[in-house]
Scaffold this motif. Structure first.
Motif, PDB file in Angstrom:
ATOM      1  N   PHE A   1       1.031  -1.263  -0.150  1.00 54.24           N
ATOM      2  CA  PHE A   1      -0.288  -0.039   0.043  1.00 54.24           C
ATOM      3  C   PHE A   1       0.906   1.220   0.023  1.00 54.24           C
ATOM      4  O   PHE A   1       2.117   1.304   0.250  1.00 54.24           O
ATOM      5  CB  PHE A   1      -0.857   0.057   1.297  1.00 54.24           C
ATOM      6  CG  PHE A   1      -0.311  -0.003   2.538  1.00 54.24           C
ATOM      7  CD1 PHE A   1      -0.041   1.193   2.922  1.00 54.24           C
ATOM      8  CD2 PHE A   1       0.203  -1.047   3.460  1.00 54.24           C
ATOM      9  CE1 PHE A   1       0.717   1.339   4.192  1.00 54.24           C
ATOM     10  CE2 PHE A   1       0.650  -0.846   4.376  1.00 54.24           C
ATOM     11  CZ  PHE A   1       1.047   0.420   4.946  1.00 54.24           C
ATOM     12  N   TYR A   2       0.193   2.330  -0.370  1.00 57.96           N
ATOM     13  CA  TYR A   2       1.134   3.625  -0.425  1.00 57.96           C
ATOM     14  C   TYR A   2       1.233   4.067   1.315  1.00 57.96           C
ATOM     15  O   TYR A   2       0.171   4.149   1.797  1.00 57.96           O
ATOM     16  CB  TYR A   2       0.224   4.586  -1.190  1.00 57.96           C
ATOM     17  CG  TYR A   2       0.897   6.050  -1.236  1.00 57.96           C
ATOM     18  CD1 TYR A   2       2.000   6.165  -1.643  1.00 57.96           C
ATOM     19  CD2 TYR A   2      -0.061   7.307  -1.017  1.00 57.96           C
ATOM     20  CE1 TYR A   2       2.860   7.326  -1.752  1.00 57.96           C
ATOM     21  CE2 TYR A   2       0.575   8.512  -1.087  1.00 57.96           C
ATOM     22  CZ  TYR A   2       2.005   8.355  -1.535  1.00 57.96           C
ATOM     23  OH  TYR A   2       2.525   9.658  -1.553  1.00 57.96           O
ATOM     24  N   GLY A   3       2.375   4.223   1.492  1.00 60.15           N
ATOM     25  CA  GLY A   3       2.804   4.410   3.109  1.00 60.15           C
ATOM     26  C   GLY A   3       3.532   3.575   3.431  1.00 60.15           C
ATOM     27  O   GLY A   3       4.265   3.689   4.729  1.00 60.15           O
ATOM     28  N   HIS A   4       3.672   2.318   2.849  1.00 63.55           N
ATOM     29  CA  HIS A   4       4.573   1.225   3.279  1.00 63.55           C
ATOM     30  C   HIS A   4       5.811   1.475   3.138  1.00 63.55           C
ATOM     31  O   HIS A   4       6.234   2.335   2.585  1.00 63.55           O
ATOM     32  CB  HIS A   4       4.297  -0.031   2.640  1.00 63.55           C
ATOM     33  CG  HIS A   4       4.861  -1.327   2.972  1.00 63.55           C
ATOM     34  ND1 HIS A   4       5.994  -1.726   2.744  1.00 63.55           N
ATOM     35  CD2 HIS A   4       4.034  -2.372   3.775  1.00 63.55           C
ATOM     36  CE1 HIS A   4       6.245  -2.850   3.193  1.00 63.55           C
ATOM     37  NE2 HIS A   4       5.218  -3.396   4.019  1.00 63.55           N
ATOM     38  N   TRP A   5       6.745   0.884   4.183  1.00 66.94           N
ATOM     39  CA  TRP A   5       8.301   1.380   3.706  1.00 66.94           C
ATOM     40  C   TRP A   5       8.875   0.920   2.514  1.00 66.94           C
ATOM     41  O   TRP A   5       9.725   1.592   2.181  1.00 66.94           O
ATOM     42  CB  TRP A   5       9.030   0.732   4.821  1.00 66.94           C
ATOM     43  CG  TRP A   5       8.611  -0.875   5.094  1.00 66.94           C
ATOM     44  CD1 TRP A   5       9.130  -1.979   4.443  1.00 66.94           C
ATOM     45  CD2 TRP A   5       7.868  -1.431   6.119  1.00 66.94           C
ATOM     46  NE1 TRP A   5       8.450  -3.201   4.876  1.00 66.94           N
ATOM     47  CE2 TRP A   5       7.817  -2.665   5.938  1.00 66.94           C
ATOM     48  CE3 TRP A   5       7.115  -0.741   7.081  1.00 66.94           C
ATOM     49  CZ2 TRP A   5       7.137  -3.631   6.744  1.00 66.94           C
ATOM     50  CZ3 TRP A   5       6.622  -1.743   8.133  1.00 66.94           C
ATOM     51  CH2 TRP A   5       6.350  -2.900   7.932  1.00 66.94           C
ATOM     52  N   ARG A   6       8.040  -0.015   1.673  1.00 67.50           N
ATOM     53  CA  ARG A   6       8.442  -0.116   0.190  1.00 67.50           C
ATOM     54  C   ARG A   6       8.000   1.007  -0.608  1.00 67.50           C
ATOM     55  O   ARG A   6       8.211   1.101  -1.832  1.00 67.50           O
ATOM     56  CB  ARG A   6       8.094  -1.610  -0.170  1.00 67.50           C
ATOM     57  CG  ARG A   6       8.949  -2.744   0.488  1.00 67.50           C
ATOM     58  CD  ARG A   6       8.679  -4.193  -0.324  1.00 67.50           C
ATOM     59  NE  ARG A   6       7.209  -4.451  -0.289  1.00 67.50           N
ATOM     60  CZ  ARG A   6       6.699  -5.156   0.630  1.00 67.50           C
ATOM     61  NH1 ARG A   6       7.406  -5.688   1.467  1.00 67.50           N
ATOM     62  NH2 ARG A   6       5.545  -5.624   0.471  1.00 67.50           N
ATOM     63  N   LYS A   7       6.722   1.690  -0.086  1.00 73.08           N
ATOM     64  CA  LYS A   7       6.237   2.702  -1.063  1.00 73.08           C
ATOM     65  C   LYS A   7       5.989   3.999  -0.261  1.00 73.08           C
ATOM     66  O   LYS A   7       4.946   4.221   0.002  1.00 73.08           O
ATOM     67  CB  LYS A   7       5.128   2.001  -1.828  1.00 73.08           C
ATOM     68  CG  LYS A   7       4.550   2.778  -2.782  1.00 73.08           C
ATOM     69  CD  LYS A   7       3.287   2.032  -3.220  1.00 73.08           C
ATOM     70  CE  LYS A   7       2.511   2.538  -4.606  1.00 73.08           C
ATOM     71  NZ  LYS A   7       1.376   2.004  -4.864  1.00 73.08           N
ATOM     72  N   PRO A   8       7.251   4.622   0.099  1.00 77.05           N
ATOM     73  CA  PRO A   8       6.939   5.631   1.204  1.00 77.05           C
ATOM     74  C   PRO A   8       6.266   6.697   0.669  1.00 77.05           C
ATOM     75  O   PRO A   8       5.858   7.008  -0.562  1.00 77.05           O
ATOM     76  CB  PRO A   8       8.603   6.056   1.619  1.00 77.05           C
ATOM     77  CG  PRO A   8       9.300   5.134   0.907  1.00 77.05           C
ATOM     78  CD  PRO A   8       8.561   4.417  -0.237  1.00 77.05           C
ATOM     79  N   LEU A   9       5.499   7.536   1.633  1.00 76.92           N
ATOM     80  CA  LEU A   9       4.703   8.654   1.394  1.00 76.92           C
ATOM     81  C   LEU A   9       5.548   9.561   1.158  1.00 76.92           C
ATOM     82  O   LEU A   9       6.753   9.817   1.419  1.00 76.92           O
ATOM     83  CB  LEU A   9       4.074   9.195   2.535  1.00 76.92           C
ATOM     84  CG  LEU A   9       3.072   8.384   3.389  1.00 76.92           C
ATOM     85  CD1 LEU A   9       2.261   9.180   4.238  1.00 76.92           C
ATOM     86  CD2 LEU A   9       1.654   8.093   2.321  1.00 76.92           C
ATOM     87  N   SER A  10       5.279  10.290  -0.237  1.00 76.38           N
ATOM     88  CA  SER A  10       5.880  11.547  -0.630  1.00 76.38           C
ATOM     89  C   SER A  10       5.865  12.547   0.546  1.00 76.38           C
ATOM     90  O   SER A  10       5.278  12.780   1.447  1.00 76.38           O
ATOM     91  CB  SER A  10       5.386  12.213  -1.734  1.00 76.38           C
ATOM     92  OG  SER A  10       4.086  12.701  -1.392  1.00 76.38           O
ATOM     93  N   LYS A  11       6.934  13.627   0.242  1.00 74.90           N
ATOM     94  CA  LYS A  11       6.959  14.895   1.293  1.00 74.90           C
ATOM     95  C   LYS A  11       5.491  15.649   1.168  1.00 74.90           C
ATOM     96  O   LYS A  11       4.888  15.904   2.068  1.00 74.90           O
ATOM     97  CB  LYS A  11       7.931  15.688   0.944  1.00 74.90           C
ATOM     98  CG  LYS A  11       8.336  16.952   1.828  1.00 74.90           C
ATOM     99  CD  LYS A  11       9.530  17.874   1.269  1.00 74.90           C
ATOM    100  CE  LYS A  11       9.175  19.241   2.230  1.00 74.90           C
ATOM    101  NZ  LYS A  11      10.577  20.119   2.025  1.00 74.90           N
ATOM    102  N   GLU A  12       5.038  15.673   0.091  1.00 69.28           N
ATOM    103  CA  GLU A  12       3.738  16.655  -0.193  1.00 69.28           C
ATOM    104  C   GLU A  12       2.670  15.411   0.740  1.00 69.28           C
ATOM    105  O   GLU A  12       1.997  16.270   1.455  1.00 69.28           O
ATOM    106  CB  GLU A  12       3.498  16.663  -1.565  1.00 69.28           C
ATOM    107  CG  GLU A  12       4.325  17.607  -2.313  1.00 69.28           C
ATOM    108  CD  GLU A  12       5.640  16.883  -2.561  1.00 69.28           C
ATOM    109  OE1 GLU A  12       5.877  15.600  -2.538  1.00 69.28           O
ATOM    110  OE2 GLU A  12       6.532  17.752  -2.794  1.00 69.28           O
ATOM    111  N   SER A  13       2.597  14.624   0.553  1.00 75.91           N
ATOM    112  CA  SER A  13       1.627  13.527   1.301  1.00 75.91           C
ATOM    113  C   SER A  13       1.838  13.888   2.800  1.00 75.91           C
ATOM    114  O   SER A  13       0.788  13.559   3.572  1.00 75.91           O
ATOM    115  CB  SER A  13       1.759  11.952   0.711  1.00 75.91           C
ATOM    116  OG  SER A  13       1.173  12.152  -0.560  1.00 75.91           O
TER     117      SER A  13
END
Length: 458
Positions: free
Chosen positions: A409-421
């Motif tokens: 999922f978006y936010g997982h350590w493999r798919k980190p949240l962007s600075k903007e998010s």
């Protein structure tokens, strides 16, 4: 004397210096600090936080010097402020999650914030001291979690932050207070006697106490060690016939922590953190993203989301009893329900703060969707935040089947949240209790934490 696992940890805590923090470790830990403050601020609007705050204000009389999230002008004694702010941080299950599974920031940050205000003028830590102590608390938690293969899976017996978080708080405070190597060892030993909480209290108002207690009791362990209290100097070692920290794990293989050096790799450098996009147990984020994916397929198929066309909703999830809740009846149960979060995402096209209000939980249309849910546990879907997946299949009355699946999922350590998010999440959370100008001040202060002369300003 011969070095032990415990003495190696104590030596590391005492000797590590700001220059040992790499650029990426500083960057990631500042993101954690900002996010944790945000979820603590929005958490200060919850009922369970009000209970904890009232308890501390009415039952304890002490020197009130440390601030409380979301309550301008309210101050408590340092350890009680840490406790109350820890409760706020986990009150919505909105705080960060690491692998092996634990909530690292909430167990450490409230203690450091409270202690920064506690220390007298002229001895207050600067921003770099603060950042170093925070990372010491993270490092100790991560190293302890890696001592047992059992810790890599979604927990069954005890809530990890109530155990490793307590020792992480003690380590962070030992560093902030500049304790000696021997005192650092005793702080860890004292903290071990104050640690632990059963998983049966997940999905109840008692669960946020696990974080509150971890940060408070680790703080107290360091204060007691500073005053001369002693504990077993082998608390982290595996001593046959006499359990120390191994009491929490059926398989326990501790290893010494190498002395800090220019080449020391903090675990945070190798293993990033997961930030939650909505306030629920981390496992829910897989099924929500899978549900949103299949919802889009359904709308393309039927033109709109029409629950009447659905015969059965199949969830393929890992086996984990405490988050398999077919019909949650409270907000805390809903935050720990695969079924609820999948159906809320299907019905509303999103999951957010309002999804867990009583009026949302008890909607008739949501109940009708929950009635259609069937759960399956594929053998390849293990209860491990690094390996699990979520799959949502809609079996339609027409005979057609639509499927959505999420591996990361978006936010997982493999798919980190962007600075903007991440900033969007922080601003949204903080806006519940702070004006815009203070929100922007906090963002700037955390982004430039290394240059902050007095961390109590935070």
């Amino acid at each position: 004397p011969e070095e032990t696992v415990t003495s190696s940890f104590a030596s590391f805590i005492h000797a590590v210096q700001p220059e040992h923090l790499s650029k990426i470790v500083r960057h990631r830990s500042k993101r954690m600090i900002l996010d944790s403050i945000g979820v603590g601020l929005v958490g200060s609007t919850t009922h369970v936080f009000d209970i904890a705050l009232q308890y501390c204000r009415e039952l304890y009389s002490s020197v009130a010097v440390s601030s409380v999230y979301g309550k301008p002008g309210v101050k408590l004694s340092p350890t009680l402020a840490a406790f109350t702010n820890g409760v706020a941080t986990h009150s919505m299950d909105f705080d960060d999650t690491w692998h092996p599974a634990t909530h690292p920031s909430g167990a450490v940050l409230p203690a450091l914030l409270a202690a920064s205000q506690m220390l007298p003028a002229g001895t207050k830590p600067n921003g770099m001291d603060f950042l170093l102590a925070f990372n010491v608390g993270l490092e100790v938690q991560g190293r302890l979690m890696h001592f047992s293969t059992e810790a890599h899976n979604i927990p069954k017996r005890f809530h990890p932050p109530s155990v490793v978080g307590t020792l992480g708080s003690a380590a962070a405070m030992a560093k902030l207070l500049s304790l000696s190597t021997t005192q650092c060892s005793h702080a860890l030993g004292i903290a071990a006697s104050l640690a632990g909480a059963p998983m049966a209290n997940a999905a109840t108002q008692a669960k946020p106490l696990h974080i509150g207690n971890a940060t408070r009791l680790g703080f107290e362990a360091a204060l007691l060690a500073a005053r001369g209290m002693e504990a077993n100097p082998l608390i982290l070692d595996d001593i046959p016939g006499c359990s120390g920290f191994s009491a929490f794990y059926s398989v326990y293989e501790p290893k010494p922590l190498s002395p800090p050096s220019d080449h020391h790799n903090f675990l945070l450098e190798k293993q990033d953190i997961a930030f939650k996009r909505f306030p629920a147990h981390l496992g829910m984020h897989w099924v929500v993203d899978a549900a949103l994916s299949v919802r889009n397929l359904f709308i393309n198929y039927a033109g709109s989301f029409s629950p009447s066309l659905i015969r059965t909703i199949v969830l393929k999830i890992p086996v984990s009893k405490y988050i398999n809740r077919p019909f949650p009846s409270s907000e805390h149960q809903a935050r720990h329900s695969f079924q609820f979060n999948a159906c809320a995402a299907l019905l509303d096209g999103e999951v957010g703060l309002s999804s867990f209000k009583e009026s949302s939980i008890h909607r008739q249309e949501l109940r009708e969707l929950l009635d259609k849910v069937v759960v399956e546990h594929p053998e390849d879907n293990v209860a491990n935040f690094d390996k699990m997946y979520g799959e949502v299949a809609l079996l339609l009355h027409s005979g057609d089947v639509l499927t959505g699946k999420c591996d990361t999922f978006y936010g997982h350590w493999r798919k980190p949240l962007s600075k903007e998010s991440l900033l969007k999440k922080f601003r949204s959370n903080a806006s519940h209790v702070l004006p815009d100008e203070k929100i922007e001040t906090i963002i700037t202060m955390v982004e430039n934490l290394e240059s902050l002369s007095d961390s109590s300003q935070l």
